[in-house]
Write an enzyme that holds these catalytic residues in place. Structure first.
Site, short mmCIF file in Angstrom:
data_model
loop_
_atom_site.label_atom_id
_atom_site.label_comp_id
_atom_site.label_asym_id
_atom_site.label_seq_id
_atom_site.Cartn_x
_atom_site.Cartn_y
_atom_site.Cartn_z
N LYS A 22 -18.20 0.24 -3.96
CA LYS A 22 -18.43 0.08 -5.51
C LYS A 22 -17.29 -0.69 -5.94
CE LYS A 22 -16.25 3.69 -8.09
NZ LYS A 22 -15.47 3.24 -9.07
N ASN A 23 -15.99 -0.37 -5.60
CA ASN A 23 -14.95 -1.10 -6.24
C ASN A 23 -14.83 -2.58 -6.02
OD1 ASN A 23 -14.26 1.31 -7.78
ND2 ASN A 23 -12.47 1.52 -6.54
N ARG A 99 -14.86 1.64 -17.03
CA ARG A 99 -13.68 0.90 -17.21
C ARG A 99 -13.64 -0.29 -16.80
NH1 ARG A 99 -9.16 2.89 -19.00
NH2 ARG A 99 -8.13 1.34 -17.63
N CYS A 123 -9.39 8.11 -19.63
CA CYS A 123 -10.53 8.58 -19.19
C CYS A 123 -10.27 10.01 -18.39
CB CYS A 123 -11.36 7.67 -18.09
SG CYS A 123 -10.37 7.46 -16.67
N ARG A 128 -4.69 5.11 -18.66
CA ARG A 128 -5.19 3.76 -18.00
C ARG A 128 -5.13 2.59 -19.07
NH1 ARG A 128 -10.29 5.08 -14.00
NH2 ARG A 128 -9.49 3.15 -13.23
N PRO A 129 -3.87 2.28 -19.46
CA PRO A 129 -3.78 1.01 -20.21
C PRO A 129 -4.22 -0.26 -19.66
CG PRO A 129 -1.76 1.68 -19.59
CD PRO A 129 -2.53 2.69 -19.10
N ASP A 131 -2.39 -3.13 -20.61
CA ASP A 131 -1.35 -4.18 -21.00
C ASP A 131 -0.97 -5.03 -19.88
OD1 ASP A 131 -0.55 -1.76 -19.58
OD2 ASP A 131 1.64 -2.45 -19.80
N LEU A 132 -0.95 -4.77 -18.59
CA LEU A 132 -0.85 -5.93 -17.72
C LEU A 132 -2.03 -6.68 -17.47
CD1 LEU A 132 0.30 -3.32 -14.94
CD2 LEU A 132 1.63 -4.44 -16.40
N ASP A 312 -7.81 7.55 -4.83
CA ASP A 312 -9.22 7.59 -4.74
C ASP A 312 -9.71 8.70 -3.54
OD1 ASP A 312 -9.37 6.20 -6.83
OD2 ASP A 312 -10.35 4.59 -6.01
N ARG A 404 -22.05 7.55 -9.93
CA ARG A 404 -21.37 6.52 -10.12
C ARG A 404 -20.68 5.70 -8.87
NH1 ARG A 404 -15.97 7.06 -12.66
NH2 ARG A 404 -16.15 4.76 -12.06
C1 LIG Z 1 -13.12 -0.09 -10.34
C2 LIG Z 1 -11.94 -0.23 -9.47
O1 LIG Z 1 -11.73 -0.81 -8.59
N1 LIG Z 1 -11.19 1.24 -9.79
C3 LIG Z 1 -10.03 1.48 -8.97
C4 LIG Z 1 -8.77 0.50 -9.53
O2 LIG Z 1 -8.59 1.09 -10.93
P1 LIG Z 1 -7.67 0.26 -11.89
O3 LIG Z 1 -7.83 -1.15 -11.37
O4 LIG Z 1 -7.89 0.81 -13.24
O5 LIG Z 1 -6.30 0.94 -11.24
P2 LIG Z 1 -4.97 0.22 -11.58
O6 LIG Z 1 -4.53 -0.32 -10.12
O7 LIG Z 1 -4.72 -1.11 -12.61
O8 LIG Z 1 -3.89 1.33 -12.01
C5 LIG Z 1 -2.92 1.70 -11.21
C6 LIG Z 1 -1.69 2.24 -12.28
O9 LIG Z 1 -1.20 1.08 -13.19
C7 LIG Z 1 -1.41 1.51 -14.51
N2 LIG Z 1 -1.85 0.35 -15.40
C8 LIG Z 1 -2.90 -0.34 -15.03
C9 LIG Z 1 -3.11 -1.57 -15.71
C10 LIG Z 1 -2.61 -1.91 -16.86
O10 LIG Z 1 -2.54 -2.76 -17.60
N3 LIG Z 1 -1.44 -1.08 -17.04
C11 LIG Z 1 -1.07 -0.01 -16.40
O11 LIG Z 1 -0.04 0.73 -16.67
C12 LIG Z 1 -2.58 2.57 -14.27
O12 LIG Z 1 -2.59 3.40 -15.51
C13 LIG Z 1 -2.25 3.24 -13.17
O13 LIG Z 1 -1.39 4.30 -13.27
O14 LIG Z 1 -7.70 0.91 -8.76
C14 LIG Z 1 -7.42 2.28 -8.96
C15 LIG Z 1 -5.98 2.52 -8.02
O15 LIG Z 1 -6.15 2.25 -6.73
C16 LIG Z 1 -8.44 3.14 -8.19
O16 LIG Z 1 -8.11 4.62 -8.33
C17 LIG Z 1 -9.63 2.88 -8.90
O17 LIG Z 1 -10.78 3.56 -8.09
C1 LIG Z 2 -11.23 5.95 -10.31
C2 LIG Z 2 -12.31 5.41 -9.84
O1 LIG Z 2 -13.09 4.45 -10.35
P1 LIG Z 2 -12.93 3.80 -11.88
O2 LIG Z 2 -11.75 2.89 -11.72
O3 LIG Z 2 -14.23 2.78 -11.99
O4 LIG Z 2 -12.77 4.68 -12.62
C3 LIG Z 2 -12.71 5.86 -8.43
O5 LIG Z 2 -13.79 5.03 -7.87
O6 LIG Z 2 -12.52 6.76 -8.00
#
Ligand SMILES: CC(=O)N[C@H]1[C@@H](OP(=O)(O)OP(=O)(O)OC[C@H]2O[C@@H](n3ccc(=O)[nH]c3=O)[C@H](O)[C@@H]2O)O[C@H](CO)[C@@H](O)[C@@H]1O
Ligand SMILES: C=C(OP(=O)(O)O)C(=O)O
Length: 426
Positions: A22-23, A99, A123, A128-129, A131-132, A312, A404
């Protein structure tokens, strides 16, 4: 609304086919925006999130054509063609459902010089901001404005390569940065990049489309921008989280299963922890074999970015460790609210105490079936796993979360001997 009913206590045997990830799928699909030529993705899983991403692409004017199966592969083949973009707006109605929609930001900006993307919002698992993601686009010369719940990104003269140094590891921000950098002018260096196998899958696909990316899979990724990319055919990697989840199913239900198509290398530390808990895990010619060898043993786990233990997989391990001999400690460091399964597992007889980021799991000898529901994908799976071991009947409600991320969940588990069915409330 559909629910899943499980009558527990039947050990698993046989084979379970592992789908495309999925990811990985959710970042390969937006990569198609980067070229006007077709990108054909093989081994694409049948998941609600993949459908939702298809709808998002369609509303940008991108065509998505399902071309059935390829022999010897489980997933579907989809050809995505972004010949012309009709809008660069990703609306709230679609982004709020998923997301990962925010991953159109980089490719839209790179291809069209502008993107207006709804903020995804928080969520069930955390704030889950993004900003990065936005800082990365700014480092490549984009101007960002956030108003009325939307990010508006523009670049008057096109993106220019730059240095992006992430303060924390983010999978999604690394993906957006990569997809923007491949069409930026000059070199981009991404420091503290995510090293997840899905990042490597994206970079390999982009390179197959003519990009020049090096260092993917390490913390420093270098990208030499190109003026255009071309079409390609690419197979989505196997889902390491799905494979890990079914390995945990052997942990809760007992038995022995071959996870066909799974890749032991990408399971990484998950395979190590499964072994520490007492399961046999080994590579086979076609995948990975997992065997139950006696009562699960307590272990300690801390979630970390790859190559650490994936967040995950935390909920699924918790379901397994709920039945372990001894006390396990699980520490969640990635998301602030990822223990929504704890009260539901407790309803099935689990003994788990959460204090701050750490859950103390006191193993119990048995679980009992109950009515349960979860508010996110992996939490829902942990309830299914507990249900496979529980005495009596477990009813998992709100299973749209499972749809999902788990293709043909009931078929896969019942094919391996579980007593599990989906029923509709009408
Ligand atoms: C679709 C997908 O691939 N989803 C995966 C992706 O989510 P996703 O890409 O959303 O997760 P991130 O690796 O970005 O998140 C890691 C951490 O960084 C923080 N953060 C992230 C972005 C940002 O702009 N600012 C910030 O503070 C998040 O809140 C979190 O605490 O990686 C996560 C961490 O392995 C997985 O649980 C999700 O399944
Ligand atoms: C958190 C997950 O996905 P998403 O980032 O799409 O919410 C997940 O696959 O467990």
């Amino acid at each position: 609304m559909d629910k899943i009913i499980i009558r527990g206590g039947r050990p698993l045997s046989g084979r379970i086919a592992i789908s495309g990830a999925k990811n990985a799928a959710l970042t390969l699909m937006p990569a198609a925006i980067l070229t006007e030529e077709p990108l054909t993705l093989r081994n694409l899983p049948r998941l609600a999130d993949v459908d939702t991403f298809g709808h998002l692409l369609n509303q940008h004017g991108v065509s998505t054509l399902i071309e059935g199966h390829r022999r010897g592969e489980f997933g579907r083949v989809m050809t995505i063609k972004a010949a012309r973009l009709t809008t660069t707006l990703a609306p709230y109605d679609i982004v709020r459902k998923m997301r990962a929609s925010v991953l159109v930001l980089g490719p839209l900006l790179a291809r069209a010089g502008e993107a207006t993307v709804s903020l995804p919002g928080g969520c069930a698992i955390g704030n889950r901001p993004v900003d990065l993601h936005l800082k990365a686009m700014e480092a490549l010369g984009a101007e960002i404005e956030v108003t009325s719940g939307y990010v508006k990104a523009t670049t008057a003269k096109g993106l220019v390569g730059g240095r992006i140094e992430f303060p924390i590891v983010s999978v999604g921000a690394t993906e957006n940065a990569l997809m923007a950098a491949v069409l930026a002018k000059g070199e981009t260096v991404i420091e503290n990049a995510a090293r997840e196998p899905e990042i490597v899958d994206l970079a390999n696909c982009l390179n197959a489309m003519g990009a020049k990316i090096e260092g993917h899979g390490t913390s420093t990724i270098r990208v030499q921008g190109r003026t255009s990319l071309h079409g390609a055919t690419y197979a989505v990697m196997p889902d390491r989280i799905e494979a890990g989840s079914y390995a945990c199913a052997v942990g809760t239900a007992g038995g022995e299963v071959e996870l066909v198509g799974a890749d032991l290398a990408t399971l990484g530390v998950v395979a190590d922890r499964l072994r520490d808990a007492g399961l046999e895990v080994e590579a086979t010619e076609g995948g990975v074999r997992v065997k139950h060898t006696g009562r699960i043993q307590a272990i300690d786990i801390e979630t970390q970015p790859f190559p650490g233990f994936p967040t995950d997989m935390q909920a699924q391990f918790m379901a397994m460790l709920a039945l372990a001999e001894g006390t396990s400690h699980l520490t969640e460091t990635i998301f602030e609210n990822r223990y929504m399964h704890v009260p539901e597992l407790a309803r099935m007889g689990a003994d788990i105490r959460v204090s701050g980021r750490t859950a103390e799991v006191h193993g119990v000898a048995r679980l009992t079936g109950a009515q349960v529901m979860a508010t996110d994908l992996r939490a829902s799976m942990s309830l299914v796993l507990a249900g496979l071991a529980a005495e009596g009947e477990t009813v998992v409600n709100r299973i749209y979360h499972l749809d999902r991320g788990y293709e043909h969940l009931e078929e896969k588990l019942s094919g391996a001997g579980a007593d599990i069915e989906r029923v509709s409330d009408g």
